[in-house]
Design an enzyme around this catalytic site. Structure first.
Site, PDB file in Angstrom:
ATOM      1  N   GLU A   5       0.885  -1.180   0.000  1.00 49.50           N
ATOM      2  CA  GLU A   5       0.000   0.000   0.000  1.00 49.50           C
ATOM      3  C   GLU A   5       0.910   1.213   0.000  1.00 49.50           C
ATOM      4  O   GLU A   5       1.401   1.625   1.046  1.00 49.50           O
ATOM      5  CB  GLU A   5      -0.902  -0.025   1.238  1.00 49.50           C
ATOM      6  CG  GLU A   5      -1.895  -1.186   1.272  1.00 49.50           C
ATOM      7  CD  GLU A   5      -3.129  -0.917   0.410  1.00 49.50           C
ATOM      8  OE1 GLU A   5      -3.403   0.249   0.086  1.00 49.50           O
ATOM      9  OE2 GLU A   5      -3.821  -1.894   0.064  1.00 49.50           O
ATOM     10  N   CYS A  21      -2.254   9.484   2.568  1.00 45.05           N
ATOM     11  CA  CYS A  21      -1.763   8.861   1.333  1.00 45.05           C
ATOM     12  C   CYS A  21      -2.649   9.191   0.146  1.00 45.05           C
ATOM     13  O   CYS A  21      -2.160   9.310  -0.968  1.00 45.05           O
ATOM     14  CB  CYS A  21      -1.660   7.353   1.515  1.00 45.05           C
ATOM     15  SG  CYS A  21      -3.196   6.594   2.052  1.00 45.05           S
TER      16      CYS A  21
END
Ligand code: NAD
Length: 440
Positions: free
Chosen positions: A216, A250
Site C-alpha cells: 500500500e 496517502c
C-alpha cells in the site's frame, strides 16, 4: 510506558506459528471473538489512543476518532456482519467429462502467520485495519507499528496483547533494524503500508521465501477541476481532503490541474475555504494537525518556493507547524511537482484543458487516487477510461476509502493488492480449489 518485548523475531514467529498449527485461529467463532475484543479495546481505550495520536501528530480528538478509532470500529462491524457470508464455500460449475455426480467449489483457507507493517501518518488505523482482515481470515499476526509515531506505537504495543489472544497476535516495535530482522523470517503474507523505496526492500525480502506481499504505497494523487463546477463547493471539499492531518494522507489531493480561468477563480475560493475551516490563524485552531517531525518539516518548507503563495506559507519549526498553503503558477518542473508532497501544500498547475490534463497524468506514475470535479459525463468517462489509478473519486476526495465494500489499494508505483471488507479476506486467505467425485 511501552513494554517492549525482548523476544527475538524468530521466537515471536515460531510462537505464533505453533498457535496457528493447533488450529485455534481457524474457527469463525475465534475470529469474531478477536474482532469483538479489538472493538472493546477501541471503545474502552479509545481515549488513550486519541491522546497518543495527539502527542505524535497533534491530531484533534475529533479527527483521531473520525479517521482512526471509529474508522476501525466501522471496519470491524462491517466484517462481523458479513464474515460468515464471505467465508461460505462458492460452488463452481463442473464440466461434463467429470460426470453429473461431480461437484466443485472454492473455500478460503487462512494463510498462517502474516506480518503487517504500518506507517506513521494514520498509525492506528493503518495498523489495525489490516489486522482486522488478517484475523477475520483466521491468521496469526505480527504487527509492526511505525517508530515515527512512538506514542501510538507504545499504546498499541500495550493494548493489543492485553485485549487479543497474545499467542496469536504479537506487536513488535522498532525501526529499520527490527523490521529488517522480522523480514528475514518466513511469513505467509507481508502487508506493507508506506513508501515505494521501502516497498521494494519488503518485496525483495519476501521473495526469498516466495511470500506474497501487499504493498500500500503512495504517490502524487491529481485533481482535475473542470470549468463547469461550483468552485466554492470544490474548494471546500478540496481543502478538507487536503488539509486533514496536515496533508499527511496517502490519498490526499496532491496537486490541482485546471485551465487558467478556473485556476484563478479557484485560488480565491480556496482562500475562503481554508479560512472557513481553520480561521484566520490555523496555528490556533485545535482542529489543525502538525508535521510528524523536523525532517519532514524541513523537506516541506523547501517546497513552498515552488510557486506563488496564495494562502499560508508560514511555518514554525519548533511547533512543527506549517500553515495550510496553496501555491499558484506552479511550474511542473518545480520541486513541489517532483515528489509526493505528503504535507499541507496544494499546488495549482494550469493546463489548456482535459486533453492536456489526461496527458499530464499519464506522463507520470500511476497514482493511488485521482479526483475529478466535473458536471460533464463525457469528461468523467474519459478520465475513467483513459487514465489508471488505485481509486477514482468524483466530487469528493478521500471518501472512497471509507466504503468498506470497495477495494482499497494502488496500481503500478502506488502499490499492489488491496484490502478492506471482503477484499481483506481475499488478501489474507488462500482460495482453495476443491473437486469432489464420489467413489460409488
Ligand atoms: P514510515 O517511515 O513510518 O515507514 C513505514 C514502515 O516501514 C515503518 O513501519 C517503518 O519502520 C518501516 N521501514 C522503514 N524503513 C525500513 C527499511 N529500510 N526496512 C524495513 N522497514 C522499514 O512511513 P512512510 O513510508 O514515510 O509513509 C509515508 C508513505 O506511505 C507515503 O508515500 C504515503 O503515501 C504512503 N502511505 C500509503 C498508504 C496506503 O494505504 N496506500 C497509507 C498511508 C501512507
Amino acid at each position: 510506558m511501552s513494554h517492549h518485548t525482548p523476544e527475538k523475531p524468530a521466537d515471536v514467529v515460531a510462537r505464533l506459528r505453533a498457535t496457528f498449527r493447533t488450529g485455534r485461529t481457524k474457527p469463525v467463532q475465534w475470529r469474531t471473538g478477536q474482532l469483538r475484543r479489538m472493538r472493546a479495546m477501541l471503545t474502552e481505550r479509545g481515549a488513550d489512543l486519541a491522546t497518543a495520536l495527539h502527542t505524535d501528530l497533534g491530531k484533534s480528538s475529533n479527527e483521531a476518532y473520525r479517521t482512526e478509532i471509529d474508522f476501525t470500529i466501522r471496519e470491524i462491524d462491517h466484517t462481523l456482519e458479513h464474515l460468515e457470508g464471505w467465508l461460505r464455500p462458492e460452488p463452481a460449475p463442473v464440466p461434463a467429462h467429470l460426470g453429473a455426480d461431480a461437484t466443485a467449489w472454492t473455500r478460503y483457507d487462512p494463510l498462517g502467520v502474516v506480518l503487517v507493517i504500518a506507517p506513521w501518518n494514520y498509525p492506528a488505523q493503518l495498523l489495525l485495519a489490516p489486522v482486522v482482515g488478517a484475523l477475520a481470515s483466521g491468521n496469526a499476526v505480527v504487527a509492526k507499528p511505525s517508530e515515527l509515531a512512538p506514542a501510538t506505537s507504545a499504546a498499541l504495543a500495550d493494548l493489543l496483547p492485553a485485549y487479543l489472544d497474545p499467542d496469536a497476535v504479537a506487536v513488535v516495535e522498532g525501526g529499520v533494524p527490527e523490521t529488517t530482522a522480522l523480514l528475514a523470517e518466513r511469513f505467509d503474507h507481508v502487508f506493507y503500508t508506506g513508501n515505494g523505496t521501502v516497498g521494494r526492500i519488503v518485496m525483495r525480502a519476501a521473495a526469498e521465501h516466495l511470500t506474497p506481499v501487499t504493498l500500500e504505497l503512495g504517490g502524487k494523487s491529481p485533481v482535475f477541476v473542470d470549468d463547469d463546477t461550483d468552485l466554492d463547493v470544490v474548494a471546500d471539499r478540496l481543502a478538507r481532503g487536503k488539509f486533514i492531518n496536515a496533508g499527511q494522507t496517502c490519498v490526499a489531493p496532491d496537486y490541482v490541474l485546471a485551465t487558467p480561468e478556473t485556476a484563478a477563480a479557484l485560488e480565491a475560493a480556496l482562500v475562503r475555504a481554508v479560512n472557513a475551516l481553520y480561521g484566520a490563524d490555523p496555528a490556533a485552531s485545535p482542529e489543525y494537525g502538525r508535521i510528524i517531525n523536523e525532517r519532514h518539516f524541513d523537506r516541506l518548507s523547501a517546497l513552498i518556493d515552488s510557486g506563488r503563495v496564495v494562502t499560508g506559507g508560514a511555518g514554525d519549526r519548533t511547533g512543527k507547524y506549517i500553515a495550510p498553503t496553496v501555491l499558484a503558477d506552479v511550474d511542473p518542473k518545480s520541486p513541489v511537482m517532483q515528489e509526493e508532497i505528503f504535507g499541507p501544500i496544494l499546488p495549482i498547475v494550469t493546463v489548456s484543458g482535459l486533453d492536456e490534463a489526461i496527458d499530464f497524468i499519464n506522463d507520470r506514475d500511476k497514482p493511488l487516487a485521482l479526483y475529478v470535479f466535473s458536471e460533464s459525463g463525457e469528461t468523467r468517462d474519459r478520465i475513467a477510461t483513459e487514465t489508471s489509478s488505485g481509486g477514482l473519486g468524483y466530487g469528493l476526495p478521500l471518501a472512497h476509502l471509507t466504503v468498506s465494500d470497495l477495494p482499497f489499494g494502488g496500481v503500478g508505483e502506488s502499490g499492489m493488492g488491496n484490502y478492506h471488507g471482503r477484499y481483506s479476506i481475499e488478501t489474507f486467505s488462500h482460495r482453495k480449489a476443491v473437486l469432489d467425485k464420489p467413489l460409488g
